[in-house]
Design an enzyme around this catalytic site. Structure first.
Site, PDB file in Angstrom:
ATOM      1  N   TYR A 106       0.870  -1.183   0.000  1.00  0.00           N
ATOM      2  CA  TYR A 106       0.000   0.000   0.000  1.00  0.00           C
ATOM      3  C   TYR A 106       0.904   1.228   0.000  1.00  0.00           C
ATOM      4  O   TYR A 106       1.904   1.274   0.726  1.00  0.00           O
ATOM      5  CB  TYR A 106      -0.888   0.007   1.255  1.00  0.00           C
ATOM      6  CG  TYR A 106      -1.677   1.292   1.387  1.00  0.00           C
ATOM      7  CD1 TYR A 106      -2.949   1.396   0.832  1.00  0.00           C
ATOM      8  CD2 TYR A 106      -1.140   2.407   2.031  1.00  0.00           C
ATOM      9  CE1 TYR A 106      -3.667   2.571   0.925  1.00  0.00           C
ATOM     10  CE2 TYR A 106      -1.853   3.593   2.117  1.00  0.00           C
ATOM     11  CZ  TYR A 106      -3.120   3.671   1.564  1.00  0.00           C
ATOM     12  OH  TYR A 106      -3.830   4.846   1.645  1.00  0.00           O
ATOM     13  N   GLU A 189      -3.051   7.527  -4.299  1.00  0.00           N
ATOM     14  CA  GLU A 189      -3.000   6.246  -3.601  1.00  0.00           C
ATOM     15  C   GLU A 189      -2.782   5.125  -4.610  1.00  0.00           C
ATOM     16  O   GLU A 189      -3.439   5.088  -5.649  1.00  0.00           O
ATOM     17  CB  GLU A 189      -4.324   6.029  -2.870  1.00  0.00           C
ATOM     18  CG  GLU A 189      -4.353   4.773  -2.027  1.00  0.00           C
ATOM     19  CD  GLU A 189      -5.711   4.585  -1.358  1.00  0.00           C
ATOM     20  OE1 GLU A 189      -5.864   4.993  -0.201  1.00  0.00           O
ATOM     21  OE2 GLU A 189      -6.620   4.049  -2.025  1.00  0.00           O
TER      22      GLU A 189
END
Ligand code: GDP
Ligand code: MN
Length: 376
Positions: A106, A189
């Protein structure tokens, strides 16, 4: 403003961040001809402004041409239901070469409002369960607050990969940071950022949000806006210069000034109800604008009542009263309307409402407003 994954990936490419090769498809009649040229296996991905598409059935791996055609036909046009964004119709799909994944990470850059800076966040627990991971293993989410001399390498090293991988991640973070600054992004992101079985680091998902107040200086970004993804009420409001956000409650509210709008939502909560919307008509609203705002408010099917809370500074209370009176007359409003006015010409405003022959409850202060709203 949000953009689609395929648009964010185009920006990533421009900044040298590796993404799988892909083709966008918007029409069922093109599915077969596109898939004939695509390498198998491939991944079919719904392009909607929503996270967690995977869990909602909007991201599927297809191993061969036949199953890819079937999957693409299923996803294009489907109604995708996700926890984050409700129901969304899929009008576009991205058909992408599948990646041989070894690890899913992530990675994001986001505002840290408490520290007034950008935060760089990375975790080895990327993929579809990042929210769970954040809850259960917060020690595996590494955050660095960015200052002028940003060098992400020390944070990256905490993940425990070798130097060759670390270098690739570092280049991606630096490119992403440059992209975020240059385009005034409020969020970038990549979840997951994957390490492939060949030790390549590739972004297989891409999410970007932009600061609406900076869009005036980014024509290229503004051109990426997909109006079909916006809430139709909010779109209408933007056209009329109103700040409107649709919410889930039953009490519509119309207020001038964002701070007062937030305080008004608190007042509605104190009365045991929830606001149906946030609506700031702005400081210098005309009575026409008030009428438009009112129209927007009551087109909401969930409405049980309306609370108008206005401080008359530049916007005079008598203008407000005229606008509201006209709106209620032409729109044939049936639900209770509670008005609290303070400031310039408030007596005149109250007079206009009281003499209109229409049903209003003009309250003298917020305490009285709470009592009246509670009884709706
Ligand atoms: P999201 O659910 O909306 O975040 O969509 P993602 O693009 O993140 O995809 C969800 C999941 O699908 C990823 O976490 C991967 O596990 C899987 N996935 C996506 N693309 C590929 C791919 O090319 N190969 C493989 N093996 N899995 C993929
Ligand atoms: Mn994702």
């Amino acid at each position: 403003m949000k953009i689609h994954e395929y648009q964010a990936k185009e920006l990533f490419k421009q900044y040298g961040i590796k993404v799988p090769s892909s083709v966008l498809c918007t029409d069922r009649s093109e599915i077969e001809s596109i898939l004939k040229k695509v390498k198998m296996p491939c991944v079919i991905k719904a392009q909607v402004h929503s996270g967690a598409r995977g869990k909602a059935g909007g991201v599927k791996l297809a191993k061969d041409y036949i199953s890819a055609v079937e999957t693409a036909n299923n996803i294009l046009g489907m109604e995708l239901k996700s926890k984050q964004a409700g129901m969304k119709k899929v009008n576009k799909i991205l058909i992408e070469d599948a990646v041989d994944i070894d690890k899913e990470l992530y990675l994001s850059l986001t505002f840290d409002r408490a520290n007034e800076c950008i935060a760089f966040i990375i975790s080895p627990l990327g993929g579809m369960d990042i929210e769970e991971a954040a809850k259960n293993s917060p020690d595996k989410i590494y955050t660095e607050l960015i200052n002028e001399n940003f060098n992400p390498i020390e944070t990256i090293k905490r993940l425990g990969f070798n130097e060759q991988i670390n270098k690739q991640i570092k280049e991606i973070v630096n490119a992403l940071y440059k992209l975020a600054l240059e385009k005034d992004a409020s969020l970038v992101e990549i979840n997951p950022l994957v390490i492939t079985k060949n030790n390549e680091v590739i972004a297989i998902d891409a999410k970007m949000n932009f600061d609406d107040n900076a869009l005036f200086r980014h024509e290229d970004i503004l051109a990426l806006k997909d109006e079909t993804e916006e809430n139709p009420f909010e779109l209408e409001a933007q056209k009329d210069g109103l700040n409107y956000i649709k919410l889930e409650g039953t009490i519509g509210c119309m207020v001038n000034g964002a701070g007062l709008a937030m305080a008004t939502m608190d007042v509605i909560r104190l009365a045991g109800k929830d606001a149906a919307n946030f609506l700031d008509v702005g400081g210098g609203a005309s009575s026409e604008k008030i009428e438009k705002a009112f129209k927007l408010l009551i087109s909401d099917k969930n409405l049980e009542g309306v609370f108008i809370n206005i401080f008359g500074g530049i916007l005079r209370c008598d203008f407000l009263a005229e606008g509201v009176k006209n709106a209620i007359k032409t729109l044939n409003v049936q639900c209770p309307v509670i008005v609290r006015m303070e400031g310039t010409n408030k007596e005149k405003g109250a007079e206009i409402l009281n003499e209109s022959g229409l049903k209003f409850t003009v309250v003298k202060d917020l305490n009285e407003a709470i009592e009246v709203i509670r009884k709706i």
